[in-house]
Design an enzyme around this catalytic site. Structure first.
Site, PDB file in Angstrom:
ATOM      1  N   HIS A 183       0.836  -1.195   0.000  1.00 25.13           N
ATOM      2  CA  HIS A 183       0.000   0.000   0.000  1.00 25.13           C
ATOM      3  C   HIS A 183       0.883   1.261   0.000  1.00 25.13           C
ATOM      4  CE1 HIS A 183      -4.138   1.323   1.608  1.00 25.13           C
ATOM      5  NE2 HIS A 183      -3.546   2.366   1.086  1.00 25.13           N
ATOM      6  N   CYS A 472      -2.754   5.117 -20.628  1.00 24.22           N
ATOM      7  CA  CYS A 472      -2.671   5.180 -19.160  1.00 24.22           C
ATOM      8  C   CYS A 472      -1.444   4.468 -18.615  1.00 24.22           C
ATOM      9  CB  CYS A 472      -3.937   4.640 -18.504  1.00 24.22           C
ATOM     10  SG  CYS A 472      -4.191   2.883 -18.770  1.00 24.22           S
TER      11      CYS A 472
HETATM   12  C1  PEP Z   1      -0.534  -0.925 -18.145  1.00 26.90           C
HETATM   13  O1  PEP Z   1      -0.357  -2.153 -18.256  1.00 26.90           O
HETATM   14  O2  PEP Z   1       0.046  -0.090 -18.847  1.00 26.90           O
HETATM   15  C2  PEP Z   1      -1.468  -0.405 -17.136  1.00 26.90           C
HETATM   16  C3  PEP Z   1      -1.743   0.881 -17.055  1.00 26.90           C
HETATM   17  O3  PEP Z   1      -1.978  -1.303 -16.239  1.00 26.90           O
HETATM   18  P1  PEP Z   1      -1.171  -1.769 -14.932  1.00 26.90           P
HETATM   19  O4  PEP Z   1       0.089  -0.972 -14.867  1.00 26.90           O
HETATM   20  O5  PEP Z   1      -2.053  -1.558 -13.793  1.00 26.90           O
HETATM   21  O6  PEP Z   1      -0.948  -3.224 -15.253  1.00 26.90           O
END
Ligand code: PEP
Ligand code: MG
Length: 534
Positions: A183, A472
């Site tokens: 966390h 993202c």
């Molecule tokens: C990614 O894979 O780029 C993503 C944003 O998801 P995570 O980092 O949570 O796997």
């Protein structure tokens, strides 16, 4: 004399300042003589009372700030401090010869382990609160104030009450234990707090108030820093501080390129602390709430009420704004105890358990009331999966697909046709395309031709389907990759809270037409490179 300890970087950046020790190794072997044990018991009791008061004050502050859900969590510590069974156990340990700090830590550890082993997911999630209570009370009994102060926190592990305080007080975190996915590590990364973990018990020998340097890039913790190291650490801190101030001062300016292309900059945020930092830096909402991170220690699928209770404090702050909530992306390095051994990942796991998916989507919709809610589906592989998920989501709520596997990128157009938006997860995509180990690899070469081609293909698919596309993954804020993402046609960039301001600044410095040309040139090279490889 410098003493450097090597650990593992959990959050980049540099900090220098006095250490605040939250944990201290036990007074191993020191047996309290029988005649002093009564006195030791009253020391333990007054430490528990003091900590109950301290936690109560934190809970009241959280409630005043409208963070009722977190306040309830912190309140668990208050209740536990007065719990007769817990107090009895502390007394029994003192009567067996332990000093008050050791007895408090020992009783907390026993209780936490018992809670973590229970079949009740709500109680299992409270184990960290109890450890935190034990640590604070032990620090009190040893004559120190257990609360976080200005400076670099040194601890064995950190619990939710500590994390709730981090944002305003700590400038860095050094942990003896592990937990890149803990966390605290997640919050630290998002808030831009340097953090090094896995430093071993020796870090707990640091003296309270002693000047230390933490180097979150190199994974180092340095006691007694040399004059040169201290000066360069101060420079690094000052550069980061100045950049943040500039970003905040300009937060109201729109993120528009010099030739007028508007890019929406959203935040990747899963906790209130991250969201507050993101909004301060001008985030226009949340582009990725990683719900699974809130339940990594769950021992069962969390019940509807618990899900709402945990997600609501974050989403309540996004009234009227975009809130992109990703469905649980369990699997791989994000596997809670109850899914150990499961090989699948993300939406595949949820589609195998329709009741769970039903409860989860209902909880997301309930917790997201009042926001511009968008449900994001992790690790999508096919359009059929998106159609299946839609049956669980109320009409009117937008549903988007994460494109983060080569398979998904290959059929991005089919997926786009049944989605309201796409979000490109460049972290997994890069790893999967290049066959890297995401946990071990220190590089994320998103600019590799093979990765860029799939990103561009996904953006084209979104345009053909007339839906927005978001990036993202880390590429959205990577200085080299960001202009390429913009050039490929990203409508939104969703970035770590600490990077929202600098990302907005960067967008304002770009010329979209130049980015487009440069991205097309890179693609041309990408096509060329891949033909050469065939
Ligand atoms: C990614 O894979 O780029 C993503 C944003 O998801 P995570 O980092 O949570 O796997
Ligand atoms: Mg991913």
């Amino acid at each position: 004399m410098e003493r450097a300890l090597e650990g593992v970087s959990a959050s980049p950046g540099v900090a220098i300042g006095p250490a605040t020790i939250l944990d201290r190794g036990g007074t191993a072997g020191a047996v309290v003589p029988p005649r002093r044990r009564r006195e030791e018991i009253s020391r333990a009791r007054s430490a528990l009372n003091a900590v109950a008061g301290e936690l109560d004050a934190i809970a009241s502050r959280l409630r005043r700030e409208g963070r009722g859900g977190e306040a309830d969590i912190v309140d668990t510590g208050v209740l536990m401090a007065g719990d007769p069974g817990f107090v009895e156990r502390v007394e029994a340990l003192v009567m067996s010869g332990l000093a008050a700090p050791d007895a408090l830590r020992g009783a907390a550890r026993e209780t936490a382990n018992a809670l973590a082993a229970l079949d009740d997911p709500t109680l299992a999630l409270r184990a960290d609160d109890v450890r935190s209570l034990g640590r604070r009370a032990a620090a009190r009994a040893a004559g120190r104030n257990g609360t976080a102060r200005e400076g670099i926190l040194v601890a064995d592990t950190l619990g939710p009450a500590d994390v709730a305080e981090l944002a305003g007080t700590a400038t860095g975190i050094a942990l003896a234990g592990g937990g890149v996915t803990s966390h605290a590590a997640i919050v630290a990364r998002s808030l831009g707090l340097p953090m090094v973990i896995g430093l071993g018990g020796a870090v707990l020998d640091t003296q309270d108030g002693e000047e230390v340097v933490i180097d979150g890039d190199g994974g180092l913790f340095v006691r007694g820093p040399s004059v040169g190291r201290a000066a360069s650490a101060r420079d690094a801190v000052e550069r980061t501080r100045a950049a943040r101030e500039v970003a905040i001062a300009h937060r109201a300016e729109p993120a528009v390129t010099q030739d007028g292309r508007r890019i929406r900059v959203l935040a990747n945020a899963s906790t209130v602390a991250e969201l507050e930092e993101a909004l301060e830096q001008g985030a226009e909402g949340v582009g990725l709430m990683r719900t699974e991170l809130l339940f990594l220690e769950a021992r069962h699928w969390p019940a509807f009420e618990l899900q709402v209770q945990v997600m609501r404090p974050v989403l309540a702050r996004l009234a009227g704004q975009v809130a992109t909530v990703r469905l649980f992306d369990f699997g791989a390095d994000k596997t809670p105890p109850f899914l150990q051994g499961v090989k699948k990942r993300g939406i595949e796991i949820l589609l195998d358990a329709p009741d769970v998916l039903q409860t989860h989507t209902r909880a997301v919709i309930e917790a997201g009331q009042g926001t511009q809610l968008r449900v994001l589906v992790p690790m999508v592989g096919t359009a059929a999966q998106m159609r299946a998920v839609r049956q669980f989501v109320d009409a009117g709520v937008q549903v988007g697909a994460m494109i983060e596997t080569p398979e998904a990128a290959a059929c991005a157009i089919e997926i786009a046709r049944v989605s309201d938006f796409l979000s490109i997860g460049t972290n997994d995509l890069t790893q999967l395309v290049l066959g890297l180990d995401r946990e071990q690899s220190r590089r994320a070469p998103v600019m590799d031709a093979r990765v860029l081609r799939l990103i561009a293909q996904t953006m084209r698919a979104a345009r053909q389907a007339s839906i927005p596309v978001d990036v993202c993954g880390e590429a959205a804020s990577d200085p080299a990759a960001l202009p390429v993402m913009v050039g490929f046609g990203a409508d939104e960039l969703s970035v770590a809270a600490a990077r929202v301001g600098q990302t907005r600044e960067r967008v304002r410095s770009l010329n979209y037409t130049v980015c487009e040309t440069e991205a097309a040139r890179l693609l041309g090279e990408a096509g060329h490179a891949s033909r050469e490889r065939v």
